[in-house]
Write a protein that holds these residues in place. Sequence first.
Motif, PDB file in Angstrom:
ATOM      1  N   THR A  26      -1.750   2.338 -11.326  1.00  0.00           N
ATOM      2  CA  THR A  26      -2.138   3.106 -10.472  1.00  0.00           C
ATOM      3  C   THR A  26      -1.121   2.984  -9.289  1.00  0.00           C
ATOM      4  OG1 THR A  26      -3.577   1.314  -9.466  1.00  0.00           O
ATOM      5  CG2 THR A  26      -4.481   2.490 -11.071  1.00  0.00           C
ATOM      6  N   PRO A  27      -1.467   3.820  -8.256  1.00  0.00           N
ATOM      7  CA  PRO A  27      -0.709   3.681  -6.985  1.00  0.00           C
ATOM      8  C   PRO A  27      -1.006   2.631  -6.072  1.00  0.00           C
ATOM      9  CG  PRO A  27      -2.166   5.524  -6.915  1.00  0.00           C
ATOM     10  CD  PRO A  27      -2.417   5.059  -8.111  1.00  0.00           C
ATOM     11  N   LEU A  28      -2.105   1.706  -6.600  1.00  0.00           N
ATOM     12  CA  LEU A  28      -2.391   0.866  -5.699  1.00  0.00           C
ATOM     13  C   LEU A  28      -1.748  -0.731  -5.770  1.00  0.00           C
ATOM     14  CD1 LEU A  28      -6.256   1.505  -6.231  1.00  0.00           C
ATOM     15  CD2 LEU A  28      -4.860   1.929  -4.308  1.00  0.00           C
ATOM     16  N   SER A  29      -1.524  -1.491  -4.746  1.00  0.00           N
ATOM     17  CA  SER A  29      -1.201  -2.612  -4.955  1.00  0.00           C
ATOM     18  C   SER A  29      -2.032  -3.639  -5.530  1.00  0.00           C
ATOM     19  CB  SER A  29      -0.578  -3.037  -3.211  1.00  0.00           C
ATOM     20  OG  SER A  29      -1.846  -3.519  -2.745  1.00  0.00           O
ATOM     21  N   ARG A  30      -1.389  -5.025  -6.019  1.00  0.00           N
ATOM     22  CA  ARG A  30      -2.148  -5.920  -6.732  1.00  0.00           C
ATOM     23  C   ARG A  30      -3.290  -6.328  -5.633  1.00  0.00           C
ATOM     24  NH1 ARG A  30       0.114 -10.627 -10.241  1.00  0.00           N
ATOM     25  NH2 ARG A  30      -1.823 -11.553 -10.994  1.00  0.00           N
ATOM     26  N   ASN A  31      -3.015  -6.612  -4.329  1.00  0.00           N
ATOM     27  CA  ASN A  31      -3.792  -7.171  -3.257  1.00  0.00           C
ATOM     28  C   ASN A  31      -4.935  -5.977  -2.934  1.00  0.00           C
ATOM     29  OD1 ASN A  31      -4.758  -8.806  -1.199  1.00  0.00           O
ATOM     30  ND2 ASN A  31      -3.893  -7.516   0.385  1.00  0.00           N
TER      31      ASN A  31
END
Length: 82
Positions: free
Chosen positions: A25-30
């Motif tokens: 996804t375009p999201l960070s792990r955090n």
Amino acid sequence: MPRIELIVDEENIDKRLDAFLAEMTPLSRNQIQNLIKDNKVLLNDTVPNKKVKTELNDLIKLEYEEQTLTDIAPQDSLNLSS
């Protein structure tokens, strides 16, 4: 509010859920970890433990709010020569 549904394939077995979602996804792990904590991620229609690992054919659903960019004006170049 975007929704994403993913099915785990053979190449992605035994990965931490947050790491897998950060790759896919375009999201960070955090950001993913926060979504898991806020019950915005479902693994096979249940709320997962944050340390769960993926298994073949797992169905992962997540929902998140799109972050909007604020108006950022470029700054003038800094003159570092004194």
